[in-house]
Motif scaffolding. Structure first.
Motif, PDB file in Angstrom:
ATOM      1  N   THR A 134     -21.910   5.576 -19.847  1.00 54.35           N
ATOM      2  CA  THR A 134     -22.358   4.944 -18.609  1.00 54.35           C
ATOM      3  C   THR A 134     -21.202   4.292 -17.862  1.00 54.35           C
ATOM      4  OG1 THR A 134     -23.885   3.288 -17.698  1.00 54.35           O
ATOM      5  CG2 THR A 134     -22.921   2.796 -19.847  1.00 54.35           C
ATOM      6  N   ASP A 135     -21.383   4.150 -16.565  1.00 53.70           N
ATOM      7  CA  ASP A 135     -20.431   3.415 -15.728  1.00 53.70           C
ATOM      8  C   ASP A 135     -20.700   1.914 -15.752  1.00 53.70           C
ATOM      9  OD1 ASP A 135     -18.970   5.642 -14.784  1.00 53.70           O
ATOM     10  OD2 ASP A 135     -20.466   6.030 -13.235  1.00 53.70           O
ATOM     11  N   ASP A 136     -21.887   1.505 -16.235  1.00 55.91           N
ATOM     12  CA  ASP A 136     -22.267   0.087 -16.240  1.00 55.91           C
ATOM     13  C   ASP A 136     -22.777  -0.294 -17.625  1.00 55.91           C
ATOM     14  OD1 ASP A 136     -23.045  -2.492 -15.665  1.00 55.91           O
ATOM     15  OD2 ASP A 136     -24.338  -1.943 -13.975  1.00 55.91           O
ATOM     16  N   SER A 156     -18.784   3.066 -22.537  1.00 52.93           N
ATOM     17  CA  SER A 156     -18.365   3.136 -21.136  1.00 52.93           C
ATOM     18  C   SER A 156     -17.649   4.460 -20.895  1.00 52.93           C
ATOM     19  CB  SER A 156     -17.443   1.967 -20.780  1.00 52.93           C
ATOM     20  OG  SER A 156     -16.141   2.206 -21.279  1.00 52.93           O
ATOM     21  N   THR A 157     -17.566   4.844 -19.645  1.00 48.84           N
ATOM     22  CA  THR A 157     -16.870   6.076 -19.299  1.00 48.84           C
ATOM     23  C   THR A 157     -15.403   6.024 -19.732  1.00 48.84           C
ATOM     24  OG1 THR A 157     -16.559   5.196 -17.066  1.00 48.84           O
ATOM     25  CG2 THR A 157     -18.380   6.731 -17.385  1.00 48.84           C
ATOM     26  N   ALA A 198     -21.542  10.277 -16.192  1.00 51.31           N
ATOM     27  CA  ALA A 198     -22.533   9.218 -16.381  1.00 51.31           C
ATOM     28  C   ALA A 198     -23.711   9.392 -15.436  1.00 51.31           C
ATOM     29  CB  ALA A 198     -21.886   7.853 -16.165  1.00 51.31           C
ATOM     30  N   ASP A 206     -29.766   4.133 -15.878  1.00 50.20           N
ATOM     31  CA  ASP A 206     -28.961   5.307 -15.542  1.00 50.20           C
ATOM     32  C   ASP A 206     -29.819   6.541 -15.274  1.00 50.20           C
ATOM     33  OD1 ASP A 206     -26.650   3.848 -15.772  1.00 50.20           O
ATOM     34  OD2 ASP A 206     -25.764   5.093 -17.335  1.00 50.20           O
TER      35      ASP A 206
END
Length: 132
Positions: A10-12, A49-50, A63, A112
């Motif tokens: 994920t980016d977040d 995280s990515t 993501a 997501d």
């Protein structure tokens, strides 16, 4: 061979970890600022995280783009969990419904967009399958 974990990239990360902590009512184990896990008796949901993907190669994940996987959690009472998470989930795809194969299922999306299924076996066959 044992399936050990499923990992969501994920980016977040903080937001997604907080979501799953609330949805599963389980604490996350943080290992670095880029990696955490939610451990259940049946397996582990890993969240990264990515930035972690650079260790494996470039451009191998994207993501928030899952369109084919459902992450499933067997829960004690899906109707109770629906009441607990209905305002937390981004989108409720299907309210608790008894499926033809004997599970009562709640389908929703995480922040997501990943599909999450909380289910409770309710027919004798489904209950027997899961050894309840």
């Amino acid at each position: 061979m044992n399936l050990t974990s499923l990992r969501i990239i994920t980016d977040d990360l903080k937001n997604l970890v907080q979501f799953f902590e609330k949805a599963t009512d389980l604490p996350a184990n943080w290992y670095t600022e880029d990696f955490a896990e939610i451990v259940t008796p049946g397996g582990t949901l890993a969240l990264g995280s990515t930035r972690t993907m650079g260790l494996f190669g470039q451009n191998i994940t994207e993501a928030a783009s899952n369109k084919s996987v459902i992450i499933e959690f067997r829960v004690k009472n899906v109707d109770d969990d629906y009441e607990r998470i209905k305002d937390l989930a981004g989108t409720i795809v299907q309210k608790p419904t008894t499926m033809p194969w004997g599970n009562r299922s709640l389908l929703f999306r995480d922040p997501d967009g990943n599909l999450i299924n909380f289910f409770t076996p309710v027919t004798p066959e489904a209950i027997s399958k899961f050894g309840q």
